[in-house]
Write a protein that holds these residues in place. Structure first.
Motif, PDB file in Angstrom:
ATOM      1  N   PHE A  76      13.678 -30.933 -47.047  1.00 15.84           N
ATOM      2  CA  PHE A  76      14.529 -31.956 -46.423  1.00 15.84           C
ATOM      3  C   PHE A  76      15.227 -31.626 -44.923  1.00 15.84           C
ATOM      4  N   LEU A  77      15.737 -30.409 -44.840  1.00 15.75           N
ATOM      5  CA  LEU A  77      16.046 -29.800 -43.361  1.00 15.75           C
ATOM      6  C   LEU A  77      14.980 -29.764 -42.494  1.00 15.75           C
ATOM      7  N   ARG A  78      13.906 -29.176 -42.908  1.00 15.85           N
ATOM      8  CA  ARG A  78      12.620 -28.877 -41.806  1.00 15.85           C
ATOM      9  C   ARG A  78      12.215 -30.250 -41.426  1.00 15.85           C
ATOM     10  N   LYS A  79      11.956 -31.187 -42.544  1.00 17.75           N
ATOM     11  CA  LYS A  79      11.625 -32.581 -42.340  1.00 17.75           C
ATOM     12  C   LYS A  79      12.366 -33.380 -41.163  1.00 17.75           C
ATOM     13  N   THR A  80      13.621 -33.272 -41.403  1.00 15.87           N
ATOM     14  CA  THR A  80      14.476 -34.078 -40.492  1.00 15.87           C
ATOM     15  C   THR A  80      14.863 -33.149 -39.191  1.00 15.87           C
ATOM     16  N   GLN A  81      14.577 -32.153 -39.087  1.00 17.06           N
ATOM     17  CA  GLN A  81      14.811 -31.208 -37.860  1.00 17.06           C
ATOM     18  C   GLN A  81      16.337 -31.437 -37.444  1.00 17.06           C
ATOM     19  N   ILE A  82      17.330 -31.406 -38.304  1.00 16.96           N
ATOM     20  CA  ILE A  82      18.544 -31.792 -37.990  1.00 16.96           C
ATOM     21  C   ILE A  82      19.009 -30.460 -37.127  1.00 16.96           C
ATOM     22  N   HIS A  83      18.668 -29.163 -37.404  1.00 14.90           N
ATOM     23  CA  HIS A  83      19.133 -28.258 -36.359  1.00 14.90           C
ATOM     24  C   HIS A  83      18.588 -28.176 -34.956  1.00 14.90           C
TER      25      HIS A  83
END
Length: 155
Positions: free
Chosen positions: A58-65
């Motif tokens: 999820f975090l890699r897909k959304t690229q929130i960082h």
């Protein structure tokens, strides 16, 4: 100077990370408290591993960082801050700006001619007043692109 990004992006990003940590703790807490984690750790460790893999995906897909914490428009340049890195981006270095809607939240992506310490593109969440106003978002992106084109012809 006008801030064109969401003012609470840093808080939003921290909230995502804290939510992930809280959910992992919520899943692990019952077995830690009743002692079943010590007796038979395999099921809980397996469940936490599956949940961890989901969150990494999820975090890699959304690229929130990768989102910039703040983007300020200073008429002749953009001042971008992500974490402890501050970068000044001249409009002559901007190829264009476009709207990305793929990850659920609208983002503005500014593509650069030359990479900076923040990369070849800058992504940021627009002001909260524009989250549901797609024509307003398009105006912001097209304004950035038009100003970049003008700066390119002047140099």
């Amino acid at each position: 100077m006008q801030v064109i990004s969401f003012k609470s992006t840093r808080l939003f990003k921290r909230g995502i990370w804290l939510s992930v940590a809280a959910l992992m703790a919520f899943v692990a807490a019952p077995s830690v408290l009743d002692g079943s984690l010590r007796d038979n750790p395999a099921p809980r460790v397996f469940a936490l591993g599956i949940l961890g893999i989901f969150f990494v995906y999820f975090l890699r897909k959304t690229q929130i960082h990768r989102l910039a914490d703040e983007v300020a428009d200073h008429d002749d340049h953009l001042k971008v801050r992500r974490g402890r890195i501050d970068e000044i981006i001249r409009f002559s270095n901007i190829v264009g700006a476009e709207i990305s809607t793929g990850s659920g939240l609208h983002r503005i992506t500014v593509r650069l001619r030359e990479p900076t310490r923040l990369g070849r593109q800058i992504e940021f969440l627009p002001q909260a007043s524009l989250w549901t106003n797609l024509p307003g978002l398009k105006r912001v992106a097209s304004s950035l692109t038009d100003r970049a084109q003008q700066a390119k012809t002047q140099t």
